[in-house]
Design an enzyme around this catalytic site. Sequence first.
Site, PDB file in Angstrom:
ATOM      1  N   LYS A  75     -29.664  26.154  55.657  1.00 46.24           N
ATOM      2  CA  LYS A  75     -29.537  26.357  56.860  1.00 46.24           C
ATOM      3  C   LYS A  75     -30.674  25.257  57.718  1.00 46.24           C
ATOM      4  O   LYS A  75     -30.201  24.304  58.415  1.00 46.24           O
ATOM      5  CB  LYS A  75     -29.844  27.571  57.481  1.00 46.24           C
ATOM      6  CG  LYS A  75     -30.169  27.804  59.094  1.00 46.24           C
ATOM      7  CD  LYS A  75     -30.379  29.319  59.606  1.00 46.24           C
ATOM      8  CE  LYS A  75     -31.747  29.177  59.463  1.00 46.24           C
ATOM      9  NZ  LYS A  75     -32.601  28.928  60.650  1.00 46.24           N
ATOM     10  N   ASN A  76     -31.823  25.264  57.175  1.00 43.42           N
ATOM     11  CA  ASN A  76     -32.986  24.432  57.624  1.00 43.42           C
ATOM     12  C   ASN A  76     -32.826  22.938  57.136  1.00 43.42           C
ATOM     13  O   ASN A  76     -33.442  22.193  58.092  1.00 43.42           O
ATOM     14  CB  ASN A  76     -34.231  25.071  57.413  1.00 43.42           C
ATOM     15  CG  ASN A  76     -34.413  26.422  58.169  1.00 43.42           C
ATOM     16  OD1 ASN A  76     -33.817  26.701  58.919  1.00 43.42           O
ATOM     17  ND2 ASN A  76     -35.655  26.939  58.009  1.00 43.42           N
ATOM     18  N   CYS A  87     -36.403  32.495  67.327  1.00 37.38           N
ATOM     19  CA  CYS A  87     -36.911  33.670  66.949  1.00 37.38           C
ATOM     20  C   CYS A  87     -38.223  33.791  67.871  1.00 37.38           C
ATOM     21  O   CYS A  87     -38.871  32.673  68.053  1.00 37.38           O
ATOM     22  CB  CYS A  87     -37.227  33.479  65.588  1.00 37.38           C
ATOM     23  SG  CYS A  87     -36.058  33.958  64.518  1.00 37.38           S
ATOM     24  N   ARG A 116     -44.696  28.995  69.802  1.00 38.28           N
ATOM     25  CA  ARG A 116     -43.838  27.605  69.046  1.00 38.28           C
ATOM     26  C   ARG A 116     -43.584  26.556  70.161  1.00 38.28           C
ATOM     27  O   ARG A 116     -42.510  26.310  70.671  1.00 38.28           O
ATOM     28  CB  ARG A 116     -42.343  28.099  68.727  1.00 38.28           C
ATOM     29  CG  ARG A 116     -42.586  29.103  67.674  1.00 38.28           C
ATOM     30  CD  ARG A 116     -41.220  29.623  67.343  1.00 38.28           C
ATOM     31  NE  ARG A 116     -40.898  28.670  66.160  1.00 38.28           N
ATOM     32  CZ  ARG A 116     -39.743  29.249  65.383  1.00 38.28           C
ATOM     33  NH1 ARG A 116     -39.078  29.856  65.855  1.00 38.28           N
ATOM     34  NH2 ARG A 116     -39.391  28.185  64.328  1.00 38.28           N
ATOM     35  N   ASP A 138     -41.533  31.762  55.876  1.00 38.19           N
ATOM     36  CA  ASP A 138     -40.240  32.401  55.993  1.00 38.19           C
ATOM     37  C   ASP A 138     -40.036  33.397  54.986  1.00 38.19           C
ATOM     38  O   ASP A 138     -38.972  34.185  55.084  1.00 38.19           O
ATOM     39  CB  ASP A 138     -38.924  31.424  55.994  1.00 38.19           C
ATOM     40  CG  ASP A 138     -38.882  30.930  57.258  1.00 38.19           C
ATOM     41  OD1 ASP A 138     -39.540  30.798  58.384  1.00 38.19           O
ATOM     42  OD2 ASP A 138     -38.153  29.712  57.250  1.00 38.19           O
ATOM     43  N   ARG A 172     -27.805  34.969  61.746  1.00 38.90           N
ATOM     44  CA  ARG A 172     -28.373  33.574  62.205  1.00 38.90           C
ATOM     45  C   ARG A 172     -28.854  32.888  60.865  1.00 38.90           C
ATOM     46  O   ARG A 172     -28.809  31.573  60.994  1.00 38.90           O
ATOM     47  CB  ARG A 172     -29.603  33.466  63.111  1.00 38.90           C
ATOM     48  CG  ARG A 172     -29.487  33.967  64.424  1.00 38.90           C
ATOM     49  CD  ARG A 172     -30.566  33.783  65.331  1.00 38.90           C
ATOM     50  NE  ARG A 172     -30.876  32.498  65.075  1.00 38.90           N
ATOM     51  CZ  ARG A 172     -32.323  32.272  64.950  1.00 38.90           C
ATOM     52  NH1 ARG A 172     -33.047  33.058  65.308  1.00 38.90           N
ATOM     53  NH2 ARG A 172     -32.789  30.958  64.693  1.00 38.90           N
TER      54      ARG A 172
HETATM   55  C1  UD1 Z   1     -39.114  25.148  60.810  1.00 33.63           C
HETATM   56  C2  UD1 Z   1     -37.991  26.223  60.364  1.00 33.63           C
HETATM   57  C3  UD1 Z   1     -38.669  27.646  60.328  1.00 33.63           C
HETATM   58  C4  UD1 Z   1     -39.884  27.624  59.567  1.00 33.63           C
HETATM   59  C5  UD1 Z   1     -40.944  26.552  60.030  1.00 33.63           C
HETATM   60  C6  UD1 Z   1     -42.134  26.650  59.171  1.00 33.63           C
HETATM   61  C7  UD1 Z   1     -35.851  24.987  60.818  1.00 33.63           C
HETATM   62  C8  UD1 Z   1     -34.623  24.972  61.780  1.00 33.63           C
HETATM   63  N1  UD1 Z   1     -36.729  26.096  61.121  1.00 33.63           N
HETATM   64  O1  UD1 Z   1     -39.296  25.538  61.941  1.00 33.63           O
HETATM   65  O2  UD1 Z   1     -37.666  28.344  59.426  1.00 33.63           O
HETATM   66  O3  UD1 Z   1     -40.318  28.916  59.792  1.00 33.63           O
HETATM   67  O4  UD1 Z   1     -40.228  25.261  59.954  1.00 33.63           O
HETATM   68  O5  UD1 Z   1     -41.713  26.375  58.057  1.00 33.63           O
HETATM   69  O6  UD1 Z   1     -36.124  24.097  59.902  1.00 33.63           O
HETATM   70  N2  UD1 Z   1     -46.038  23.484  66.450  1.00 33.63           N
HETATM   71  C9  UD1 Z   1     -46.961  22.985  67.386  1.00 33.63           C
HETATM   72  N3  UD1 Z   1     -46.411  21.920  68.206  1.00 33.63           N
HETATM   73  C10 UD1 Z   1     -44.997  21.329  67.947  1.00 33.63           C
HETATM   74  C11 UD1 Z   1     -44.427  22.047  66.927  1.00 33.63           C
HETATM   75  C12 UD1 Z   1     -44.769  23.075  66.242  1.00 33.63           C
HETATM   76  O7  UD1 Z   1     -47.946  23.570  67.676  1.00 33.63           O
HETATM   77  O8  UD1 Z   1     -44.783  20.571  68.759  1.00 33.63           O
HETATM   78  C13 UD1 Z   1     -46.589  24.666  65.476  1.00 33.63           C
HETATM   79  C14 UD1 Z   1     -45.699  25.789  65.780  1.00 33.63           C
HETATM   80  O9  UD1 Z   1     -45.952  26.757  66.983  1.00 33.63           O
HETATM   81  C15 UD1 Z   1     -45.942  26.590  64.503  1.00 33.63           C
HETATM   82  C16 UD1 Z   1     -46.060  25.273  63.494  1.00 33.63           C
HETATM   83  O10 UD1 Z   1     -46.400  24.394  64.100  1.00 33.63           O
HETATM   84  O11 UD1 Z   1     -47.238  27.325  64.509  1.00 33.63           O
HETATM   85  C17 UD1 Z   1     -45.101  25.261  62.470  1.00 33.63           C
HETATM   86  O12 UD1 Z   1     -44.136  24.882  63.197  1.00 33.63           O
HETATM   87  P1  UD1 Z   1     -42.806  24.113  62.858  1.00 33.63           P
HETATM   88  O13 UD1 Z   1     -43.132  23.342  61.516  1.00 33.63           O
HETATM   89  O14 UD1 Z   1     -42.335  22.902  64.057  1.00 33.63           O
HETATM   90  O15 UD1 Z   1     -41.571  24.682  62.781  1.00 33.63           O
HETATM   91  P2  UD1 Z   1     -40.107  24.730  63.284  1.00 33.63           P
HETATM   92  O16 UD1 Z   1     -39.786  23.232  62.924  1.00 33.63           O
HETATM   93  O17 UD1 Z   1     -40.045  25.288  64.343  1.00 33.63           O
END
Ligand code: UD1
Length: 418
Positions: A23-24, A119, A124, A307, A399
């Site tokens: 999915k990701n 979620c 985030r 995850d 999902r």
């Molecule tokens: C993706 C995955 C999710 C997984 C996560 C971490 C998808 C669709 N989802 O989510 O299943 O749990 O990676 O492996 O691929 N952060 C910031 N600023 C930003 C972006 C992120 O501070 O602009 C922080 C987030 O709050 C969080 C951390 O970075 O604490 C990790 O987030 P991120 O790696 O961005 O996760 P996602 O891409 O949302």
Amino acid sequence: MKDIIAVEGGVKLSGEVRAEGAKNACLPIMAASLLCEGRVVLQEVPPLEDVLTMCKVLNALGARTKYDKRQKKLQIETPAVLKTKAPYNLVRKMRASFLVLGPLLARTGRAGVSLPGGCAIGIRPIDLHLKGLKALGAEVIIGHGYIETVAAKICGERVYLDFPSVGATENIMMAAALAEGTTVIENAAEEPEVVDLARFINAMGGRVSGAGTDTVSIHGVASLKGVEYTVIPDRIEAGTFMIAAAITGGSVTVKNIIPAHLTALIAKLREVGCEIEEDEGIIHIFREGPIRAVDVKTLPYPGFPTDLQSPMMALLSLAKGASVITETVFENRFMHADELRRMGAQIKIEGNSAIITGREKLYGAPVRATDLRAGAALVLAGLAAEGRTEVGALYHIDRGYFRFAEKLAALGARIRRL
Ligand code: UD1
């Protein structure tokens, strides 16, 4: 229809199960198809709610999607002219819709996306996505729940990420694919899904190098062409089945899996007392002895995946001794602990650590999925618990897991979706 999975615990799982495409990996690749003008054909696209939501987002932007659920094949036709605004009612459902921002900006010079949902596992933020797009020359305007980015020209730049965010790395990589000049992302996420996206962009004619390391370089090209591409297997779904085998003391073969993507989980499950054999595309796992307590710390890849933190917590609830799980990726990802406690687990939360004192038994109870992976964790706890567990709020599980109950039933579990 009731929204419930009912499990009678106590059966050791056995047999074979096949993981779907990831999915990701699939969601960002779908977003990246907006970068080309033409037809993309994706294979191994998992039939999941999130994929259907992303199809709707792409359609709302002017693309045409055709999904063959049986063949797990998705066609995306991207026209020359795209709409520039992704609607709130779709984006609020799924945070990953925010991934269209980068490619849309690159294609149209203007992209508006509502602030994301998804979620409820933490604040985030999206500051790193925006920092990257600004560095490439975009003006960012935030107002009325929307984020609007405008750029007459996207130019390659160096971008340092304060945290190796998966989504930010992907969004910046996509925007940079059509930029003028070279973009270098430092402290980039190294997840296999980032690598798959880079391979897809390169298959379309892009020039991305270094994906899978902490420095990714993207040489912008003038245009990209449509391709056919197969999505990598889902390491999180595969890992969930491995933990299901472990928690029931079963013997399971997981197919369509890349063992190298699961190094951290394999190491931890061996410490727990599982026997694991790896082969090409296959992992066989079984456990006969007791579950040993271990400490786990979630980290960006190649560390232990956040995850799989909640399924691991379900497993360690039945360990001999005390385990500590430290969550360093998301700040509010222990909501499943309350539900596991209702099944008899002994878990104490202190800051970003959970101290789990293993019990001999868990007891079936009505519980609710609090997020996608937490839902899976509760089902796993139910597989090992005494009596009947009913897991509600299944839309979370839908999902990210295709036919979760059916796949577990095929491994012998007494499980039914009501
Ligand atoms: C993706 C995955 C999710 C997984 C996560 C971490 C998808 C669709 N989802 O989510 O299943 O749990 O990676 O492996 O691929 N952060 C910031 N600023 C930003 C972006 C992120 O501070 O602009 C922080 C987030 O709050 C969080 C951390 O970075 O604490 C990790 O987030 P991120 O790696 O961005 O996760 P996602 O891409 O949302």
